[in-house]
Design a protein around this motif. Sequence first.
Motif, short mmCIF file in Angstrom:
data_model
loop_
_atom_site.label_atom_id
_atom_site.label_comp_id
_atom_site.label_asym_id
_atom_site.label_seq_id
_atom_site.Cartn_x
_atom_site.Cartn_y
_atom_site.Cartn_z
N ARG A 144 62.36 34.48 64.76
CA ARG A 144 61.76 35.37 65.77
C ARG A 144 62.10 36.83 65.47
O ARG A 144 61.23 37.71 65.52
N ASP A 145 63.36 37.10 65.12
CA ASP A 145 63.76 38.47 64.79
C ASP A 145 63.08 38.95 63.51
O ASP A 145 62.67 40.11 63.39
N ASN A 156 55.56 29.08 71.67
CA ASN A 156 56.86 29.33 72.33
C ASN A 156 58.01 28.74 71.52
O ASN A 156 59.01 28.29 72.09
N TRP A 157 57.85 28.70 70.18
CA TRP A 157 58.92 28.29 69.26
C TRP A 157 59.36 26.85 69.49
O TRP A 157 60.52 26.50 69.27
N ALA A 161 65.09 29.24 65.14
CA ALA A 161 64.04 29.94 65.87
C ALA A 161 64.42 31.39 66.16
O ALA A 161 63.59 32.29 66.03
N GLU A 162 65.68 31.63 66.53
CA GLU A 162 66.10 32.99 66.86
C GLU A 162 66.02 33.91 65.64
O GLU A 162 65.54 35.05 65.73
N ALA A 179 55.02 31.40 61.34
CA ALA A 179 55.74 31.99 62.48
C ALA A 179 54.81 32.53 63.57
O ALA A 179 55.10 32.38 64.76
N LYS A 220 55.13 31.32 67.38
CA LYS A 220 55.32 32.25 68.48
C LYS A 220 54.38 31.91 69.64
O LYS A 220 54.79 31.92 70.81
#
Length: 290
Positions: free
Chosen positions: A259-260, A243-244, A255-256, A236, A240
Motif C-alpha cells: 500500500r505504501d 480493500n487489500w 498489504a501495508e 496493486a 486497492k
Amino acid sequence: MNSKTRLTVSFLNNLKPNPRTAKSTDYEVNLSAMKDSGLPIGVRCLVGKSGGKRFLLRYISPQIPGKKSAIGLGRHPETDLVTLRKIAKEYRQKILEGIDPKLERDNQTTEKTMTLERFFDEVYLPLAKQKRSWKDDGMPKVKEDLSYLLNLQTSSKPKKVTLNCHLGTGGKASTISVLDGETHVTEALKGTAATMQLQLGFYALKRAKAELNNGAGSVEVLGLNITVVNTLTEWAPKWKQQNWVKPNGQPRPNAELVRDMLALYEQIKSKVCFGEGIAQKAPVDDDAPF
C-alpha cells in the motif's frame, strides 16, 4: 551515553535497533561526547528500526542565522572511524569559516542549464549593451532575429537517471546504484525472499523520487524482480479496489508495505519506467507471492 564509554567499531556494531513501537524512525547517539572520540561537536549516529546506522553532523548554519541543519557523513560500516573523523573535521572547519557545508554541497550538485532566462541575463543583455553584432560570426544580429533562442530552449532535454537495484545475500548490503553516480546501501532487508524483494523496490522508488526532486526529468529502474514490477503496475491497483483482501476473504500478505509502495509510485509513475528486471516466470494476480 556515558562520556566514559570509548568509541569503537565494536560499540557501533552492538547498538541495538530502534524498537518497532518507537514513534521516531531513529534514535540518536552523541558520538562527539564519547571518550577519545576524536570528533568535533555535533556528530551523531542515527540507528533505525531495522538496525541500519548512519552518521550526521548537526550544526547551526553560519549563513542562515538560527537555522538548525544537518549533513550526512556516511553509513556504518561502510564509513570507518578514521574517515568519519576526517570528514566531520573538514565540515566543522568550513562552518567556523562561515561556510554552510550542506548549502555548498547542494550548490555544487545543482546542474546548471542554459535556459532562455539565463541566456538573456548572461549573454544577450551584456552584448546588447555593447551594441555588438554577431553577423560576422554566422549568427543573426541581436536586434533582427531571436527565433533561434526558442530552439536553444527546447533542445535542452531533461536529465534521465538510471538506477540499478541489487538484492544482497540474505537482504544485507543491498544497493541502489545511480548510473555514473553514487551507490546507496539500503538498511538490512528482512523477512521472506518475496518481502525483501518488495522492500528493495520500495527503496528504489524512494531513490527515484529523490532524483526527480533533484532535477531529473525521468528515472529508469533496472534489476527489480519482475513480480515486484507487476505488483506495482498491474495487481496493486486492483487490490486497492478490493480493500487489500483476497477473493477468499483473507488479508493479503505485505498489504501495508505494498500500500505504501503504491501510494509513492502513483505520485511519480508518469516519470518512472522499469527496464529489464530479474528474469523469471511471473505469476498471475492471485498466484503472486505477496
